[in-house]
Design a protein around this motif. Structure first.
Motif, PDB file in Angstrom:
ATOM      1  N   GLY A 286     -19.923-111.552 -17.165  1.00 25.08           N
ATOM      2  CA  GLY A 286     -20.112-110.444 -16.225  1.00 25.08           C
ATOM      3  C   GLY A 286     -20.397-110.946 -14.825  1.00 25.08           C
ATOM      4  O   GLY A 286     -20.716-112.130 -14.599  1.00 25.08           O
TER       5      GLY A 286
ATOM      6  N   GLU B 192     -22.362-114.370 -12.923  1.00 25.95           N
ATOM      7  CA  GLU B 192     -21.383-115.156 -12.158  1.00 25.95           C
ATOM      8  C   GLU B 192     -21.922-115.470 -10.747  1.00 25.95           C
ATOM      9  O   GLU B 192     -21.773-116.575 -10.242  1.00 25.95           O
TER      10      GLU B 192
ATOM     11  N   SER C  64     -11.146-108.803 -17.293  1.00 28.52           N
ATOM     12  CA  SER C  64     -12.273-107.855 -17.376  1.00 28.52           C
ATOM     13  C   SER C  64     -12.909-107.901 -18.740  1.00 28.52           C
ATOM     14  O   SER C  64     -12.223-108.191 -19.726  1.00 28.52           O
ATOM     15  N   ARG C  65     -14.177-107.537 -18.780  1.00 23.84           N
ATOM     16  CA  ARG C  65     -14.785-107.276 -20.081  1.00 23.84           C
ATOM     17  C   ARG C  65     -13.958-106.195 -20.780  1.00 23.84           C
ATOM     18  O   ARG C  65     -13.366-105.341 -20.117  1.00 23.84           O
TER      19      ARG C  65
ATOM     20  N   LYS D 131     -12.945-100.189 -17.682  1.00 21.99           N
ATOM     21  CA  LYS D 131     -11.900-101.062 -17.105  1.00 21.99           C
ATOM     22  C   LYS D 131     -10.505-100.571 -17.518  1.00 21.99           C
ATOM     23  O   LYS D 131      -9.506-101.176 -17.158  1.00 21.99           O
TER      24      LYS D 131
ATOM     25  N   VAL E 173      -7.454-110.965 -19.937  1.00 21.68           N
ATOM     26  CA  VAL E 173      -8.422-112.058 -20.041  1.00 21.68           C
ATOM     27  C   VAL E 173      -9.781-111.367 -20.090  1.00 21.68           C
ATOM     28  O   VAL E 173     -10.218-110.763 -19.106  1.00 21.68           O
TER      29      VAL E 173
ATOM     30  N   VAL F 144      -9.660-118.960 -16.701  1.00 21.20           N
ATOM     31  CA  VAL F 144      -9.551-117.696 -15.947  1.00 21.20           C
ATOM     32  C   VAL F 144      -8.882-117.981 -14.606  1.00 21.20           C
ATOM     33  O   VAL F 144      -7.960-117.268 -14.168  1.00 21.20           O
TER      34      VAL F 144
ATOM     35  N   GLN G 177      -5.441-116.331 -13.239  1.00 20.64           N
ATOM     36  CA  GLN G 177      -5.379-115.548 -11.995  1.00 20.64           C
ATOM     37  C   GLN G 177      -4.319-116.119 -11.055  1.00 20.64           C
ATOM     38  O   GLN G 177      -3.683-115.384 -10.305  1.00 20.64           O
TER      39      GLN G 177
ATOM     40  N   GLU H 222     -16.286 -98.527 -11.023  1.00 22.18           N
ATOM     41  CA  GLU H 222     -16.407 -99.962 -10.774  1.00 22.18           C
ATOM     42  C   GLU H 222     -17.427-100.197  -9.680  1.00 22.18           C
ATOM     43  O   GLU H 222     -17.250 -99.720  -8.553  1.00 22.18           O
TER      44      GLU H 222
ATOM     45  N   ALA I 240     -16.301-105.238  -8.643  1.00 26.79           N
ATOM     46  CA  ALA I 240     -15.147-105.954  -9.213  1.00 26.79           C
ATOM     47  C   ALA I 240     -14.935-107.287  -8.505  1.00 26.79           C
ATOM     48  O   ALA I 240     -14.072-107.436  -7.634  1.00 26.79           O
ATOM     49  N   LEU I 241     -15.711-108.261  -8.921  1.00 33.16           N
ATOM     50  CA  LEU I 241     -15.521-109.631  -8.418  1.00 33.16           C
ATOM     51  C   LEU I 241     -14.121-110.139  -8.729  1.00 33.16           C
ATOM     52  O   LEU I 241     -13.569-110.959  -7.994  1.00 33.16           O
TER      53      LEU I 241
ATOM     54  N   GLU J  66     -11.668-112.593  -6.610  1.00 32.44           N
ATOM     55  CA  GLU J  66     -11.207-113.849  -7.228  1.00 32.44           C
ATOM     56  C   GLU J  66      -9.690-113.974  -7.136  1.00 32.44           C
ATOM     57  O   GLU J  66      -9.152-115.045  -6.826  1.00 32.44           O
TER      58      GLU J  66
END
Ligand code: UDP
Length: 416
Positions: A48, A52, A239-240, A245, A269, A307, A311, A324, A327-328, A332
């Motif tokens: 999460g 992070e 995302s989880r 999501k 992922v 990850v 990406q 949301e 949303a890192l 990313e």
């Protein structure tokens, strides 16, 4: 409570991604609160967006002269069932909050508050999981300032859930949210709330150039390990496995894209953090929906470098959330110059400017989601232009040192 040990890092190592003016501003902000004792408290050290950010934030705080520590709750699974319901309730999806749920929550936070070990100037409690500790901590530590950092979308909270926290919120000295609208629901004045945007760490294995990785991280970043074909178009959502999501909406959009791009692939992922009990159920629903399609891949619990590689391998990163906080995952992807198709909710429009560094679509609009993905898959020049702009957006606004400076400025302004 458990203390989390972070890997040391130096501010100097950020020189390559920061201009001189920003570096000086960050140093100034940290210099204003030198030796300040800060303890961050949240519910998990892994998985999460909050964890992070806390790893590098705490490490960098210490390098810049603060005395920072990080502690996580110790809690039974039943607590996380309740806090996930609380998370959903505060984001507007309010199943009834029963007496048993209230009791489970209060019992666990009381135990953790009793075990809290930290004589700090400032305690930052992250998210609703830790908010309930505030009353007892404030009583024991009258000279400490208590900040509540809420990472979730509070635009439309269920009243019963907000009411459940009324006393806790009254004890908050200062709240930090990701958008001004999230503070409207809180019983705090404008002077008692600050908007701080989250940020990504450009030096983390998740975000570094792949060429910089070595050892296990380099191995984890090798695309040969993953079932995707690098020669075929690839949509990715990181995302989880969480209904917010909207993974099933992503599947619908992918199926529409496939009508005109038949060799398109889709990869989810998705990790299963300790504090998110819904993960398995949602994973199984997505798996059942897609298990007859060899072009859809569900990749769980990838190492950070994996990850990162996904990406970068993606032609489009989706973030089709229905709610949301921030949303890192969007920053990313943008940092890696991968264009994003994101829902126009919560923190996503803070990062994506429609048509400039990605596309924004209305959250349940499958047609528009598929259309924007198709455009990006079919027009490489467009994808490159949006990707380049995305990296610049993140460089200016969403890198970790800026987040640290924001916290330092806030700490300096607190009444202690
Ligand atoms: N993440 C990850 N592995 C996964 C799924 C997610 O490392 O399988 C990371 C993701 O890269 C991001 C964070 O978890 O750094 C999710 O943060 P975000 O703000 O997007 O969402 P949250 O999980 O906090 O709702």
């Amino acid at each position: 409570m458990q203390s989390v040990t972070t890997t040391a890092r130096t501010f100097e190592s950020y020189a390559a991604v920061l201009d001189a003016e920003t570096s000086a501003a960050v140093r100034d902000a940290a210099g204003g609160v030198e030796c300040l004792r800060v303890v961050h408290v949240n519910s998990t050290a892994d998985g999460g967006g909050v964890a992070e950010m806390l790893h590098p934030l705490v490490a960098l705080s210490n390098d810049l002269g603060l005395d920072a520590d990080w502690q996580v709750l110790t809690a039974p699974d039943a607590f996380y069932e309740v806090t996930k319901a609380i998370h959903n309730g505060l984001q507007g999806d309010g199943d009834p909050l029963t007496d048993a749920m209230r009791a489970t929550y209060r019992e666990t936070v009381a135990e953790n508050a009793a075990a809290f070990d930290g004589d700090a100037d400032v305690v930052v409690l992250h998210d609703p999981q830790t908010l309930g500790m505030i009353g007892s901590l404030a009583e024991r530590h009258p000279d400490t300032a208590f900040v509540w950092r809420c990472h979730i979308d509070l635009t439309d909270p269920s009243p019963a859930y907000l009411e459940f926290f009324a006393e806790d919120l009254a004890a908050v000295d200062h709240a930090v949210v990701s958008r001004p609208a999230y503070a409207d629901a809180l019983p705090l004045s404008d002077a008692e709330t600050t908007v701080v945007h989250p940020a990504i760490d450009p030096l983390a294995p998740k975000n570094r150039p792949l060429d910089d990785l070595s050892g296990d991280a380099a191995a984890a970043a090798d695309l040969d390990r993953y079932p995707v074909d690098p020669d075929r178009p690839l949509l990715v959502q990181v995302s989880r496995f969480d209904p917010w999501k909207d993974p099933l909406g992503v599947v619908d959009a992918y199926r529409q894209v496939r009508e005109s791009v038949p060799d398109v692939q889709l990869a989810f992922v998705g990790g299963m953090p300790d504090d998110d009990p819904e993960g398995v159920e949602v994973f199984e629903a997505v798996d059942a929906e897609t298990d007859d399609d060899p072009s859809v891949h569900l990749l769980t619990d990838l190492p950070d470098a994996g990850v990162n590689a996904m990406q970068r391998a993606a032609d489009v990163v989706l973030q089709k959330s229905l709610r949301e906080g921030f949303a890192l995952t969007v920053s990313e992807a943008l940092w890696k110059e991968t264009p994003v198709v994101g829902a126009n909710v919560g923190g996503i429009p803070l990062q994506v400017v429609d048509g400039e560094n990605g596309y924004l679509v209305e959250p349940r609009d499958i047609d528009a989601t598929a259309d924007r993905c198709r455009r990006l898959l079919e027009d490489e020049t467009l994808a490159d232009r949006l990707g380049t702009a995305g990296r610049e957006t993140v460089r200016r606004q969403f890198l970790l040192p800026r987040l640290l400076a924001d916290y330092c400025e806030l700490f300096a302004a607190l009444d202690r």
